[in-house]
Design a protein around this motif. Structure first.
Motif, PDB file in Angstrom:
ATOM      1  N   LEU A  31      14.239  -4.275  13.380  1.00  0.00           N
ATOM      2  CA  LEU A  31      15.686  -4.512  13.493  1.00  0.00           C
ATOM      3  C   LEU A  31      16.391  -4.310  12.157  1.00  0.00           C
ATOM      4  O   LEU A  31      17.543  -3.857  12.124  1.00  0.00           O
ATOM      5  CB  LEU A  31      15.934  -5.926  14.011  1.00  0.00           C
ATOM      6  N   ARG A  44      25.312  -3.902  15.076  1.00  0.00           N
ATOM      7  CA  ARG A  44      24.182  -4.432  14.322  1.00  0.00           C
ATOM      8  C   ARG A  44      23.781  -5.803  14.851  1.00  0.00           C
ATOM      9  O   ARG A  44      24.615  -6.576  15.314  1.00  0.00           O
ATOM     10  CB  ARG A  44      24.538  -4.543  12.839  1.00  0.00           C
ATOM     11  N   LEU A  57      16.931  -0.668  11.907  1.00  0.00           N
ATOM     12  CA  LEU A  57      17.998  -0.249  12.808  1.00  0.00           C
ATOM     13  C   LEU A  57      19.370  -0.679  12.288  1.00  0.00           C
ATOM     14  O   LEU A  57      20.361   0.064  12.423  1.00  0.00           O
ATOM     15  CB  LEU A  57      17.761  -0.836  14.201  1.00  0.00           C
ATOM     16  N   ASN A  58      19.441  -1.871  11.700  1.00  0.00           N
ATOM     17  CA  ASN A  58      20.715  -2.325  11.129  1.00  0.00           C
ATOM     18  C   ASN A  58      21.182  -1.405  10.018  1.00  0.00           C
ATOM     19  O   ASN A  58      22.376  -1.070   9.911  1.00  0.00           O
ATOM     20  CB  ASN A  58      20.567  -3.752  10.598  1.00  0.00           C
ATOM     21  N   ASN A 112      22.409   1.743  11.656  1.00  0.00           N
ATOM     22  CA  ASN A 112      23.698   1.550  12.332  1.00  0.00           C
ATOM     23  C   ASN A 112      24.841   1.331  11.343  1.00  0.00           C
ATOM     24  O   ASN A 112      25.995   1.644  11.636  1.00  0.00           O
ATOM     25  CB  ASN A 112      23.616   0.358  13.286  1.00  0.00           C
TER      26      ASN A 112
END
Length: 327
Positions: free
Chosen positions: A182, A196, A185-186, A189
């Motif tokens: 994550l 997020r 991915l944050n 993004n």
């Protein structure tokens, strides 16, 4: 002099020990439930409390119901062949009778040169895993002391707590990997303008193994002293127990070790019940000075150490294994 074995054996298995274990297991479950709630709250709101409670109940049920045979298979332990450890069944039976247990444990061997052992199950049905390193390097007197310590854990009702701790450690590792994903991915993004996940959730997920390990290490000190004492009572040989303690691998590590990628705790012993915060020297000193009641001697004979057929030196080398086991 007549020795009341049942009276001696029943003392460590007191109501106080059982209550203490219920409290320890409850603290571990509540702590993990609270952590999971905080992780999920930004995304799920009040529903996070329901998920946390269900997770706590599931972990407790799984720790209570998991078969020792299944757990040993997960850890790569193998039942020993009849005759390899001929006297161990008899010794385990003698120690179990002294401890007042319903039945003796099933013994397993682990292909590792670490000098350690652990137990899984309950006081009514449990299994003990011994590493080949332990069988190769310790004397029979010391191996018997290790068996007595594991049987003492079952006698005291510790195995349920161990099961809860180990399952929570696996879940915490899952959160750790999810947190790393994550976080990536944050960052992606943030460059593309996508949604997020809360950074609080991400940080807590990455810290999960360290937080759970810190709690477990904080809870282990007094219990190990009590287990050493119980083993000395069962064997009547405090010096043998002290000698075994001094030779076991003690790789507790620190909570910070759980934050080192790519694998949390990759250089400390897992299953998590092997991670003990108690320093060896005070334990050796205390059990050496313990005046255990005289017990009938166990019939112990030194013999050649076994070698697990088909297990080469590469497989025996301590390494990280599925599903999160370092041995």
């Amino acid at each position: 002099m007549t020795i009341d074995l049942q009276h001696i054996a029943s003392r460590p298995h007191s109501r106080g020990a059982l209550v203490a274990n219920v409290i320890r297991a409850g603290l571990l479950l509540v702590a993990f439930g609270a952590l999971l709630f905080l992780v999920l709250w930004p995304q799920l709101g009040s529903t996070a409390s329901i998920v946390a409670v269900l997770a706590m109940a599931g972990i407790g049920l799984l720790a209570w119901r998991v078969s020792p045979t299944t757990a040993m298979r997960i850890y790569g332990a193998r039942p020993y062949e009849a005759g390899d450890l001929a006297q161990f069944d008899r010794i385990a039976g003698d120690l179990s009778r002294r401890a007042g247990l319903h039945s003796p444990p099933r013994l397993y061997l682990m292909p590792s040169l670490l000098v350690t052992a652990f137990s899984i199950g309950s006081s009514k049905r449990f299994a003990i895993a011994l590493t080949e390193g332990l069988l190769r390097r310790l004397t029979m007197r010391e191996v018997v002391a290790v068996l007595a310590r594991e049987i003492a854990h079952a006698q005291r009702g510790d195995l349920f707590v161990f099961g809860v701790a180990d399952i929570i450690s696996r879940c915490a590792q899952g959160l750790y990997y999810g947190g790393l994903l994550l976080a990536a991915l944050n960052l992606l993004n943030s460059m593309t303008g996508g949604d997020r996940v809360s950074w609080l959730s991400v940080v807590l997920m990455v810290l999960a193994p360290a937080l759970m390990t810190g709690l477990q290490l904080a809870m282990s000190r007094k219990e190990e002293f009590e287990t050493d004492r119980a083993a000395a009572l069962l064997t009547g040989d405090p010096l043998g127990v002290a000698s075994a303690i001094s030779r076991l691998d003690n790789s507790a590590g620190t909570p910070l070790d759980d934050l080192i990628p790519p694998v949390p705790a990759r250089k400390v012993a897992l299953p998590s019940m092997l991670r003990l915060s108690t320093a060896v020297e005070p334990r050796v000193a205390r059990v050496s000075a313990f005046d255990a009641p005289p017990m009938p001697p166990l019939d112990i004979s030194e013999g050649p150490r076994i070698s697990m057929v088909g297990v080469g030196p590469i497989e025996l080398r301590p390494r990280y294994r599925w599903p999160g086991v370092w041995f």
